[in-house]
Design an enzyme around this catalytic site. Structure first.
Site, PDB file in Angstrom:
ATOM      1  N   ASP A 155      45.159 -44.636 -31.030  1.00 35.01           N
ATOM      2  CA  ASP A 155      44.126 -44.835 -29.994  1.00 35.01           C
ATOM      3  C   ASP A 155      43.303 -46.121 -30.111  1.00 35.01           C
ATOM      4  O   ASP A 155      42.064 -46.075 -30.078  1.00 35.01           O
ATOM      5  CB  ASP A 155      43.180 -43.626 -29.978  1.00 35.01           C
ATOM      6  CG  ASP A 155      43.846 -42.380 -29.418  1.00 35.01           C
ATOM      7  OD1 ASP A 155      45.066 -42.418 -29.197  1.00 35.01           O
ATOM      8  OD2 ASP A 155      43.144 -41.377 -29.219  1.00 35.01           O
ATOM      9  N   HIS A 173      39.228 -35.696 -15.858  1.00 32.70           N
ATOM     10  CA  HIS A 173      39.917 -34.992 -16.932  1.00 32.70           C
ATOM     11  C   HIS A 173      38.962 -34.037 -17.644  1.00 32.70           C
ATOM     12  O   HIS A 173      37.757 -34.306 -17.742  1.00 32.70           O
ATOM     13  CB  HIS A 173      40.481 -36.011 -17.931  1.00 32.70           C
ATOM     14  CG  HIS A 173      41.387 -35.419 -18.948  1.00 32.70           C
ATOM     15  ND1 HIS A 173      40.959 -35.046 -20.204  1.00 32.70           N
ATOM     16  CD2 HIS A 173      42.701 -35.112 -18.884  1.00 32.70           C
ATOM     17  CE1 HIS A 173      41.990 -34.545 -20.872  1.00 32.70           C
ATOM     18  NE2 HIS A 173      43.052 -34.577 -20.098  1.00 32.70           N
ATOM     19  N   HIS A 181      36.341 -41.902 -20.242  1.00 24.46           N
ATOM     20  CA  HIS A 181      36.949 -42.932 -21.094  1.00 24.46           C
ATOM     21  C   HIS A 181      38.457 -42.924 -20.893  1.00 24.46           C
ATOM     22  O   HIS A 181      39.039 -41.902 -20.511  1.00 24.46           O
ATOM     23  CB  HIS A 181      36.619 -42.660 -22.574  1.00 24.46           C
ATOM     24  CG  HIS A 181      37.194 -41.374 -23.069  1.00 24.46           C
ATOM     25  ND1 HIS A 181      36.610 -40.147 -22.856  1.00 24.46           N
ATOM     26  CD2 HIS A 181      38.352 -41.105 -23.729  1.00 24.46           C
ATOM     27  CE1 HIS A 181      37.350 -39.197 -23.373  1.00 24.46           C
ATOM     28  NE2 HIS A 181      38.424 -39.743 -23.907  1.00 24.46           N
ATOM     29  N   LYS A 234      48.654 -39.653 -24.605  1.00 18.66           N
ATOM     30  CA  LYS A 234      48.161 -38.317 -24.938  1.00 18.66           C
ATOM     31  C   LYS A 234      46.940 -37.994 -24.103  1.00 18.66           C
ATOM     32  O   LYS A 234      46.180 -38.884 -23.730  1.00 18.66           O
ATOM     33  CB  LYS A 234      47.828 -38.243 -26.431  1.00 18.66           C
ATOM     34  CG  LYS A 234      46.893 -39.349 -26.867  1.00 18.66           C
ATOM     35  CD  LYS A 234      46.786 -39.447 -28.370  1.00 18.66           C
ATOM     36  CE  LYS A 234      45.646 -38.654 -28.902  1.00 18.66           C
ATOM     37  NZ  LYS A 234      44.322 -39.081 -28.406  1.00 18.66           N
ATOM     38  N   CYS A 250      40.735 -38.013 -33.365  1.00 14.19           N
ATOM     39  CA  CYS A 250      42.168 -38.116 -33.102  1.00 14.19           C
ATOM     40  C   CYS A 250      42.986 -38.450 -34.344  1.00 14.19           C
ATOM     41  O   CYS A 250      44.122 -37.988 -34.474  1.00 14.19           O
ATOM     42  CB  CYS A 250      42.410 -39.089 -31.966  1.00 14.19           C
ATOM     43  SG  CYS A 250      41.789 -38.402 -30.399  1.00 14.19           S
TER      44      CYS A 250
END
Ligand code: VGL
Ligand code: ZN
Length: 187
Positions: free
Chosen positions: A11, A57, A66, A91, A135
């Site tokens: 990420d 989301h 984000h 992802k 993450c």
């Protein structure tokens, strides 16, 4: 390295670097460290994950918006040298389910990373990137407990959010408990 080892770069979206929607302090410092790892020829495979959320989301109930698909914030940072990156695994793609882990979303659906690594004979992964306490942690724990890989987290090449004091240390302990090796030294 004896076991066939992959590097997973987690990420490095613009939004997780300083100045981004969820900018993590020191995220820029790890970019050259990660470029050195990715370009050093030590890894059989290098892959990157990319947080990638469609508008509205479910993650935006927890975090500011984000890594919105198609925006600059969702792009991997331009200073990440992707020359040796075999694949970028997106992802958090499905609107109603988040995926901190690069391997499996919160419902257990695969993001395709385990299958790719397996197809390439990878037995061990080194993990670097952002965020240590979200993450990176989820990816490292899934690597060991669900993907059946050996995993090391390279702390010098990771940075955490630390919403609450102690979060990063707790994440490190949780990874150790799951069987992740923590590498805490200069790379
Ligand atoms: C992450 C929060 C939301 C991460 C991703 O990459 O650690 N954190 N989405
Ligand atoms: Zn996210």
């Amino acid at each position: 390295m004896e076991a066939k080892t992959a590097l997973i770069i987690v990420d490095l979206n613009n939004d997780f670097l300083p100045g981004g929607a969820l900018g993590v302090a020191g995220g820029d410092v790890i970019l050259p460290v990660i470029n050195k790892l990715a370009g050093g020829g030590d890894y059989a495979t290098v892959v990157a994950t990319q947080d990638w959320h469609l508008g509205d989301h479910v993650s935006f109930e927890t975090w500011p918006a984000h890594c919105v698909a198609g925006t600059f914030g969702a792009e991997l940072h331009a200073d990440l040298n992707q020359a040796n990156v075999h694949a970028v695994i997106r992802k958090g793609f499905d609107q109603d389910v988040d995926s901190y882990s690069g391997f499996y979303d919160e419902r257990g659906a695969t993001n395709g990373l385990a299958e790719l690594l397996k197809a390439r004979g990878i037995e061990r992964v080194d993990i670097a990137g952002i965020a240590t306490d979200y993450c990176v942690k989820a990816t490292a724990i899934d690597a060991v407990l669900r993907a059946g890989l050996k995993a090391r987290v390279l702390l010098e090449a990771c940075r955490g959010v630390g919403v609450h004091p102690g979060d990063i240390d707790q994440a490190i302990e949780a990874m150790r408990t799951a069987g992740v090796e923590i590498v805490d030294g200069t790379l």
